[in-house]
Design a protein around this motif. Structure first.
Motif, short mmCIF file in Angstrom:
data_model
loop_
_atom_site.label_atom_id
_atom_site.label_comp_id
_atom_site.label_asym_id
_atom_site.label_seq_id
_atom_site.Cartn_x
_atom_site.Cartn_y
_atom_site.Cartn_z
N LEU A 1 -8.51 9.62 11.64
CA LEU A 1 -7.20 9.83 11.03
C LEU A 1 -7.31 10.05 9.52
O LEU A 1 -6.53 10.80 8.93
CB LEU A 1 -6.29 8.63 11.31
N GLN A 2 -8.27 9.39 8.90
CA GLN A 2 -8.48 9.55 7.46
C GLN A 2 -9.32 10.79 7.14
O GLN A 2 -9.58 11.08 5.98
CB GLN A 2 -9.18 8.30 6.89
N ARG A 3 -9.75 11.48 8.20
CA ARG A 3 -10.61 12.66 8.07
C ARG A 3 -11.84 12.35 7.22
O ARG A 3 -12.17 13.04 6.24
CB ARG A 3 -9.82 13.85 7.50
N ALA A 4 -12.49 11.24 7.62
CA ALA A 4 -13.65 10.75 6.86
C ALA A 4 -14.84 10.50 7.77
O ALA A 4 -14.69 10.05 8.91
CB ALA A 4 -13.28 9.44 6.17
N THR A 5 -16.04 10.81 7.28
CA THR A 5 -17.27 10.44 7.97
C THR A 5 -17.51 8.96 7.75
O THR A 5 -17.85 8.21 8.66
CB THR A 5 -18.46 11.24 7.41
N TRP B 1 3.22 -1.09 4.27
CA TRP B 1 3.20 0.33 3.89
C TRP B 1 4.48 0.67 3.15
O TRP B 1 5.59 0.42 3.63
CB TRP B 1 3.07 1.19 5.14
N THR B 2 4.35 1.26 1.95
CA THR B 2 5.51 1.61 1.13
C THR B 2 5.44 3.08 0.73
O THR B 2 4.69 3.44 -0.19
CB THR B 2 5.56 0.74 -0.15
N PRO B 3 6.17 3.95 1.42
CA PRO B 3 6.14 5.37 1.05
C PRO B 3 6.82 5.60 -0.29
O PRO B 3 7.70 4.84 -0.69
CB PRO B 3 6.92 6.04 2.19
N VAL B 4 6.39 6.63 -0.99
CA VAL B 4 7.00 7.00 -2.27
C VAL B 4 7.52 8.44 -2.18
O VAL B 4 7.09 9.21 -1.33
CB VAL B 4 6.01 6.89 -3.45
N THR B 5 8.44 8.78 -3.07
CA THR B 5 9.10 10.08 -3.00
C THR B 5 8.23 11.22 -3.51
O THR B 5 8.32 12.34 -3.01
CB THR B 5 10.40 10.06 -3.82
N ASP B 6 7.39 10.95 -4.51
CA ASP B 6 6.56 12.02 -5.07
C ASP B 6 5.30 11.43 -5.71
O ASP B 6 5.11 10.22 -5.76
CB ASP B 6 7.34 12.87 -6.07
N TYR B 7 4.46 12.30 -6.22
CA TYR B 7 3.18 11.88 -6.80
C TYR B 7 3.40 10.98 -8.02
O TYR B 7 2.70 9.99 -8.21
CB TYR B 7 2.37 13.11 -7.23
N LYS C 1 -1.09 8.10 10.00
CA LYS C 1 -2.48 7.98 9.58
C LYS C 1 -2.81 6.56 9.12
O LYS C 1 -3.92 6.07 9.32
CB LYS C 1 -2.78 8.95 8.43
N PHE C 2 -1.83 5.91 8.49
CA PHE C 2 -2.11 4.60 7.90
C PHE C 2 -2.01 3.46 8.91
O PHE C 2 -2.67 2.41 8.73
CB PHE C 2 -1.17 4.32 6.73
N VAL D 1 0.83 -1.21 0.00
CA VAL D 1 0.00 0.00 0.00
C VAL D 1 0.86 1.26 0.00
O VAL D 1 1.91 1.30 0.64
CB VAL D 1 -0.92 0.02 1.24
N THR D 2 0.41 2.27 -0.73
CA THR D 2 1.10 3.56 -0.69
C THR D 2 0.07 4.69 -0.77
O THR D 2 -1.14 4.45 -0.89
CB THR D 2 2.12 3.69 -1.84
N ALA D 3 0.56 5.91 -0.71
CA ALA D 3 -0.30 7.10 -0.82
C ALA D 3 0.51 8.22 -1.44
O ALA D 3 1.72 8.29 -1.26
CB ALA D 3 -0.81 7.52 0.55
N ILE D 4 -0.16 9.09 -2.18
CA ILE D 4 0.54 10.26 -2.68
C ILE D 4 1.07 11.06 -1.48
O ILE D 4 0.36 11.19 -0.48
CB ILE D 4 -0.37 11.15 -3.57
N PRO D 5 2.28 11.57 -1.56
CA PRO D 5 2.87 12.28 -0.41
C PRO D 5 2.37 13.72 -0.29
O PRO D 5 3.14 14.67 -0.43
CB PRO D 5 4.36 12.21 -0.71
#
Length: 293
Positions: free
Chosen positions: A265-269, A69-75, A51-52, A37-41
């Protein structure tokens, strides 16, 4: 005699092929022991990981696989990782989803989005003492966007500037890219730029956590709503796993301590189903701004 033997051999080959395909299918299902899993930084690496963490533990329990969890450097790295199937599940902004879908020939599937993402907005901010009170006042001033590939930190703010007949390249003194929403706020607060554009969710979080004082930095323009973030997968992920993932997100609610923490944490309803067609407006805006390659 020979004809009968040939026919028998053909039937044997067919039977072996069926068994082979079944074995391959089983092996593929068993091989999915790790969900990457990753997310745009769009925020700092430490904040994204924080958050994750509980969501990752929840997905491990729901799916019965290890979640990594696998962070990435950029979008751009997030887009390429999913397109090339190096990542199984990604948190995309509307624009990065559109980019990934275009790069893959339509093979990226958006599974769910937060209910808030159906009517997402961006805000333009400036120092409290600034004379900037509307978009037109930005002419001749400096402005920071977030990442160049950010929906709420660049594409949509740019789109609304163009709609107000403001060309960022010719009408502003200088534009820059901070790389992330919180970095945009820091750039404005530090006097590096006269104004900044970022997503409303991060702005509200920073205000609620008292990391920014709205008496010192204020919002002077809030955009109309648009579709934004989603959790996406590659179309080649087994359909059963896609459905299991979707259901895991959809069943999250704040009636349990676990669900309450994750959603906060996800800022979600809550999470709701989504589809590629929801992002047609984002694609049109990207094409109109000459940003979709």
């Amino acid at each position: 005699m020979m004809t009968g033997l040939v026919k028998q051999l053909k039937n044997t080959v067919k039977a072996l092929a069926v068994v082979g395909l079944a074995a391959l299918s089983l092996a593929t299902a068993q091989a999915q022991t790790i969900l990457r899993v990753t997310a745009i930084p769009d925020e700092s690496p430490t904040e994204l990981a924080r958050k994750f963490a509980p969501l990752g533990k929840y997905l491990e329990k729901e799916l019965g696989v290890k979640v990594e969890w696998t962070p990435v450097t950029d979008y751009a790295a997030a887009v390429e990782a999913v397109v090339n199937k190096k990542i199984d599940l990604a948190w995309f902004g509307g624009f990065t989803f559109v980019q990934a879908n275009a790069r893959s020939g339509g093979k990226i599937v958006p599974l769910v989005q937060r209910e808030e993402d159906e009517k997402f907005r961006s805000v333009f901010i400036t120092e409290a003492g600034s004379k900037i009170t509307k978009l037109e006042d930005l002419k001749g001033h400096t402005l920071s966007f977030g990442s160049a590939s950010s929906t709420s930190g660049h594409l949509m703010p740019r789109s609304f500037l163009l709609a107000a007949k403001i060309n960022p390249e010719t009408d502003l003194k200088r534009i820059s890219f901070s790389g992330a929403h919180d970095a945009t706020v820091a750039a404005v607060a530090g006097g590096k730029v006269d104004a900044g554009a970022l997503n409303i969710s991060v702005w509200e979080k920073l205000v609620s956590e008292k990391k920014v004082d709205p008496k010192e930095i204020r919002v002077f323009y809030t955009t109309p709503p648009y579709y934004d973030y989603n959790w996406s997968v590659h179309a080649e992920m087994p359909a059963a796993l896609q459905e299991k993932l979707k259901q895991a997100f959809l069943k999250l609610n704040d009636s349990t301590p676990e669900g309450k923490e994750i959603l906060a944490l996800q800022r979600a309803t809550r999470f709701v189903p989504t589809k590629a067609d929801n992002y047609a407006g984002i694609r049109a805006a990207a094409e109109n701004a000459g940003l979709l390659k």
